[in-house]
Design an enzyme around this catalytic site. Structure first.
Site, short mmCIF file in Angstrom:
data_model
loop_
_atom_site.label_atom_id
_atom_site.label_comp_id
_atom_site.label_asym_id
_atom_site.label_seq_id
_atom_site.Cartn_x
_atom_site.Cartn_y
_atom_site.Cartn_z
N CYS A 22 0.64 -1.13 0.10
CA CYS A 22 0.21 -0.03 0.05
C CYS A 22 0.92 1.26 0.01
O CYS A 22 0.19 2.24 -0.05
CB CYS A 22 -0.93 0.04 1.11
SG CYS A 22 -2.30 -1.12 0.86
N HIS A 67 -13.23 9.91 -7.19
CA HIS A 67 -12.46 10.20 -8.23
C HIS A 67 -11.25 11.19 -7.92
O HIS A 67 -10.90 11.58 -8.87
CB HIS A 67 -13.27 10.47 -9.73
CG HIS A 67 -13.82 9.10 -10.30
ND1 HIS A 67 -15.05 8.59 -9.76
CD2 HIS A 67 -13.51 8.37 -11.29
CE1 HIS A 67 -15.62 7.58 -10.46
NE2 HIS A 67 -14.49 7.41 -11.36
N GLU A 108 -12.80 -0.41 2.84
CA GLU A 108 -11.77 -0.24 1.70
C GLU A 108 -12.05 -1.25 0.55
O GLU A 108 -11.43 -1.23 -0.43
CB GLU A 108 -10.49 0.01 2.23
CG GLU A 108 -9.39 0.27 1.40
CD GLU A 108 -7.85 0.47 2.34
OE1 GLU A 108 -7.77 1.55 2.60
OE2 GLU A 108 -7.36 -0.58 2.12
ZN LIG Z 1 -5.28 0.92 -0.39
#
Ligand SMILES: [Zn+2]
Length: 128
Positions: A22, A67, A108
């Site tokens: 990440c 976005h 997420e």
């Molecule tokens: Zn992530």
């Protein structure tokens, strides 16, 4: 009674205080659930109009996050940090004498969720 309204948005982020997958720029489809707790008004038959939640979340949350690259808004956009900001931002406008924002849930991935509640917010405002 608790009213729940669900939203989704797409955003990019990269974790700046993390070593692993990440730390590279990547995207997620985030799911956001908003929970408003209150008393039902007997004449309207509602706690809060779903449309009021939709318009508020659209205007002050999704317009800023959908976005977008979350690193433009947050130094280290972990789901926890974004969830805290969403709660703080939604708490004042989703409050009346009969209802208040009880919690939000930010996902997420389909299996990774953060719940941020008014108790977390109370601890946060005590510290800051
Ligand atoms: Zn992530």
């Amino acid at each position: 009674m608790t009213v729940q309204k669900d939203f989704r948005f797409d955003a990019a982020h990269q974790l700046t205080h993390y070593h692993g997958k990440c730390e590279s720029l990547h995207g997620h489809t985030y799911y956001l659930s908003v929970f408003v707790e209150g008393e039902m008004d007997r004449s309207s038959g509602m706690v809060i109009d779903f449309l009021h939640i939709t318009n508020t979340v659209q205007e002050i949350i999704l317009s800023k996050l959908d976005h977008k690259n979350l690193n433009d808004m947050f130094e280290n956009p972990s789901t926890e940090i974004v969830a805290e900001w969403i709660f703080k931002t939604l708490y004042p406008p989703l409050q009346s004498t009969t209802y208040h924002l009880a919690s939000i849930r930010l996902s997420e991935t389909p299996s990774s969720h953060i719940t941020y509640s008014k108790e977390d917010y109370a601890r946060y405002t005590e510290r800051n």
